[in-house]
Design a protein around this motif. Structure first.
Motif, PDB file in Angstrom:
ATOM      1  N   CYS A  71      -1.684 -43.467 -52.839  1.00 48.99           N
ATOM      2  CA  CYS A  71      -0.710 -43.710 -53.939  1.00 48.99           C
ATOM      3  C   CYS A  71      -0.224 -45.059 -53.679  1.00 48.99           C
ATOM      4  N   GLY A  72       0.590 -45.270 -54.910  1.00 52.83           N
ATOM      5  CA  GLY A  72       0.930 -46.791 -54.957  1.00 52.83           C
ATOM      6  C   GLY A  72       2.002 -47.099 -53.878  1.00 52.83           C
ATOM      7  N   ASN A  73       2.988 -46.113 -53.462  1.00 51.83           N
ATOM      8  CA  ASN A  73       3.904 -46.477 -52.384  1.00 51.83           C
ATOM      9  C   ASN A  73       3.183 -46.363 -50.925  1.00 51.83           C
ATOM     10  N   CYS A  74       2.255 -45.655 -50.851  1.00 52.46           N
ATOM     11  CA  CYS A  74       1.522 -45.623 -49.421  1.00 52.46           C
ATOM     12  C   CYS A  74       0.762 -47.030 -49.339  1.00 52.46           C
ATOM     13  N   LEU A  75       0.026 -47.306 -50.496  1.00 53.33           N
ATOM     14  CA  LEU A  75      -0.708 -48.610 -50.471  1.00 53.33           C
ATOM     15  C   LEU A  75       0.530 -49.706 -50.153  1.00 53.33           C
ATOM     16  N   ALA A  76       1.592 -49.789 -50.414  1.00 53.93           N
ATOM     17  CA  ALA A  76       2.690 -50.905 -50.048  1.00 53.93           C
ATOM     18  C   ALA A  76       2.930 -50.598 -48.610  1.00 53.93           C
ATOM     19  N   ARG A  77       3.215 -49.298 -48.343  1.00 55.88           N
ATOM     20  CA  ARG A  77       3.634 -48.948 -46.896  1.00 55.88           C
ATOM     21  C   ARG A  77       2.720 -47.872 -46.438  1.00 55.88           C
ATOM     22  N   PRO A  78       1.691 -48.175 -45.871  1.00 54.21           N
ATOM     23  CA  PRO A  78       0.511 -47.279 -45.397  1.00 54.21           C
ATOM     24  C   PRO A  78       1.621 -46.240 -44.281  1.00 54.21           C
ATOM     25  N   PRO A  79       1.390 -44.862 -44.472  1.00 59.26           N
ATOM     26  CA  PRO A  79       1.979 -44.104 -43.410  1.00 59.26           C
ATOM     27  C   PRO A  79       1.318 -44.187 -42.030  1.00 59.26           C
ATOM     28  N   ALA A  80       2.016 -44.152 -40.876  1.00 57.67           N
ATOM     29  CA  ALA A  80       1.249 -43.811 -39.585  1.00 57.67           C
ATOM     30  C   ALA A  80       0.298 -42.653 -39.449  1.00 57.67           C
ATOM     31  N   PHE A  81       0.779 -41.507 -40.017  1.00 59.25           N
ATOM     32  CA  PHE A  81       0.082 -40.275 -39.934  1.00 59.25           C
ATOM     33  C   PHE A  81      -1.063 -40.365 -40.907  1.00 59.25           C
ATOM     34  N   SER A  82      -2.225 -39.410 -40.676  1.00 63.46           N
ATOM     35  CA  SER A  82      -3.429 -39.576 -41.126  1.00 63.46           C
ATOM     36  C   SER A  82      -3.386 -38.592 -42.495  1.00 63.46           C
ATOM     37  N   ARG A  83      -2.638 -37.576 -42.572  1.00 67.15           N
ATOM     38  CA  ARG A  83      -2.411 -37.041 -43.692  1.00 67.15           C
ATOM     39  C   ARG A  83      -1.293 -36.034 -43.633  1.00 67.15           C
ATOM     40  N   ILE A  84      -0.794 -35.458 -44.599  1.00 67.71           N
ATOM     41  CA  ILE A  84       0.107 -34.203 -44.589  1.00 67.71           C
ATOM     42  C   ILE A  84      -0.247 -32.930 -45.297  1.00 67.71           C
ATOM     43  N   CYS A  85      -0.615 -31.962 -44.522  1.00 68.47           N
ATOM     44  CA  CYS A  85      -0.799 -30.701 -45.019  1.00 68.47           C
ATOM     45  C   CYS A  85       0.266 -29.727 -45.026  1.00 68.47           C
ATOM     46  N   CYS A  86       0.323 -29.358 -46.270  1.00 68.12           N
ATOM     47  CA  CYS A  86       1.488 -28.011 -46.429  1.00 68.12           C
ATOM     48  C   CYS A  86       0.949 -27.131 -47.331  1.00 68.12           C
ATOM     49  N   ALA A  87       1.768 -25.970 -47.442  1.00 63.06           N
ATOM     50  CA  ALA A  87       1.272 -24.815 -48.018  1.00 63.06           C
ATOM     51  C   ALA A  87       1.788 -24.594 -49.394  1.00 63.06           C
ATOM     52  N   HIS A  88       2.929 -25.099 -49.654  1.00 63.17           N
ATOM     53  CA  HIS A  88       3.755 -24.865 -50.716  1.00 63.17           C
ATOM     54  C   HIS A  88       4.714 -26.067 -51.069  1.00 63.17           C
ATOM     55  N   SER A  89       4.940 -26.121 -52.659  1.00 60.63           N
ATOM     56  CA  SER A  89       5.669 -26.885 -53.295  1.00 60.63           C
ATOM     57  C   SER A  89       7.162 -26.673 -52.959  1.00 60.63           C
ATOM     58  N   TYR A  90       8.090 -27.431 -52.491  1.00 64.31           N
ATOM     59  CA  TYR A  90       9.431 -27.126 -52.365  1.00 64.31           C
ATOM     60  C   TYR A  90      10.188 -27.199 -53.665  1.00 64.31           C
ATOM     61  N   ALA A  91      10.111 -25.865 -54.135  1.00 61.54           N
ATOM     62  CA  ALA A  91      10.916 -25.854 -55.457  1.00 61.54           C
ATOM     63  C   ALA A  91      11.153 -24.199 -55.513  1.00 61.54           C
ATOM     64  N   PHE A  92      11.814 -23.851 -56.334  1.00 58.79           N
ATOM     65  CA  PHE A  92      12.646 -22.682 -56.613  1.00 58.79           C
ATOM     66  C   PHE A  92      11.226 -21.579 -56.923  1.00 58.79           C
ATOM     67  N   PRO A  93      11.519 -20.432 -56.008  1.00 60.01           N
ATOM     68  CA  PRO A  93      12.573 -19.865 -55.314  1.00 60.01           C
ATOM     69  C   PRO A  93      12.518 -19.991 -53.995  1.00 60.01           C
ATOM     70  N   LEU A  94      11.321 -20.771 -53.564  1.00 61.19           N
ATOM     71  CA  LEU A  94      11.180 -21.041 -51.973  1.00 61.19           C
ATOM     72  C   LEU A  94      12.253 -22.010 -51.608  1.00 61.19           C
ATOM     73  N   ASP A  95      12.996 -22.759 -52.341  1.00 59.15           N
ATOM     74  CA  ASP A  95      14.006 -23.642 -51.828  1.00 59.15           C
ATOM     75  C   ASP A  95      15.480 -22.814 -51.644  1.00 59.15           C
ATOM     76  N   GLN A  96      15.719 -21.663 -52.235  1.00 60.03           N
ATOM     77  CA  GLN A  96      16.728 -20.831 -52.173  1.00 60.03           C
ATOM     78  C   GLN A  96      16.380 -20.041 -50.820  1.00 60.03           C
ATOM     79  N   LEU A  97      15.146 -19.651 -50.490  1.00 61.62           N
ATOM     80  CA  LEU A  97      14.758 -19.140 -49.116  1.00 61.62           C
ATOM     81  C   LEU A  97      15.240 -19.765 -47.850  1.00 61.62           C
ATOM     82  N   PHE A  98      14.769 -21.117 -48.076  1.00 63.17           N
ATOM     83  CA  PHE A  98      15.316 -22.155 -47.031  1.00 63.17           C
ATOM     84  C   PHE A  98      16.459 -22.168 -46.962  1.00 63.17           C
TER      85      PHE A  98
END
Length: 246
Positions: A71-98
């Protein structure tokens, strides 16, 4: 009451009542969540950039870092990691559980999070050689009585038959990152992590519970690569999306 007793009591109470940890509905509960609450969980964005945020130009189903454009932000500052893998978006109601789990120490929520994590593994793509939990400062571990990232890493290690290395240590406590900008988070993290185990020649997955701005993931992965790791992925249960109140 110590953390182990709190944990046992909360788990016993949860399954004695057979109630959902979110809505407390008593019917049709699966792994701590009722079907209605489970159905409201938002999946991780797809297609996504290497940083795990939505990226419309990415190829759906891409399983390698090369398949995910930056993305634009990563083009400007490429991350050291090769990728982020995640299962869910951090949104209601998962944020309440966390929030109940991490900040209110309601360990009855852990079983539901563990089941969601177990269902997400393994992530697409090559498995790493080892898992590295994102470290917490000892004072935060003492206050909570547990370490969420370490628990997730241990569970993933057992499920996937991968070693778990405590290769990073947090040398100083940093202010709670919630509510801070990405720039402020990055300043807080400078010099807060050190490598404490050899990782030369290993491909690694850095395990965290939630990726918010990605500042911690960037700092930790850069340190692991500087210590000789050949590749660093980031595995998380949830990813905060743009527009959320960090």
């Amino acid at each position: 009451m110590n953390a182990s007793k709190v944990y046992k009591r909360s788990i016993i109470d949860l399954f004695r009542l057979g109630s959902c940890v979110l809505c407390r509905h008593s019917a049709s509960v699966q792994s701590g969540l009722c079907h209605s609450c489970r159905a409201t969980l938002l999946p991780a964005p797809a297609p996504a950039c290497r940083c795990g945020l939505p990226c419309p130009s990415a190829a759906p189903g891409g399983e390698t870092a090369q398949a995910a454009p930056l993305c634009g932000n990563c083009l400007a500052r490429p991350p050291a990691f090769s990728r982020i893998c995640c299962a869910h978006s951090y949104a209601f109601p998962l944020d309440q559980l966390f929030n109940r789990y991490k900040h209110r120490r309601q360990l009855s929520a852990e079983r539901a999070l563990e089941q969601l994590w177990q269902a997400a593994l393994p992530f697409p793509g090559p498995l790493p050689d080892a898992l590295v939990p994102m470290p917490s400062h000892w004072r935060r571990r003492w206050w909570r009585g547990f370490d969420p990232a370490a628990r997730l890493a241990q569970q993933a290690g057992e499920q996937l038959a991968l070693p778990v290395l405590d290769a990073l240590r947090r040398t100083r406590a940093t202010p709670r990152q919630q509510g801070l900008t990405a720039a402020r988070r990055a300043r807080n993290l400078r010099g807060a992590l050190v490598a404490c185990q050899p990782v030369a020649g290993l491909s690694l997955a850095l395990v965290d519970d939630v990726v918010t701005t990605g500042s911690s993931a960037r700092e930790a992965s850069a340190l692991l690569l500087a210590s000789g790791a050949t590749d660093v992925q980031v595995w998380a249960l949830a990813r905060t999306l743009p527009g959320r109140n960090w």
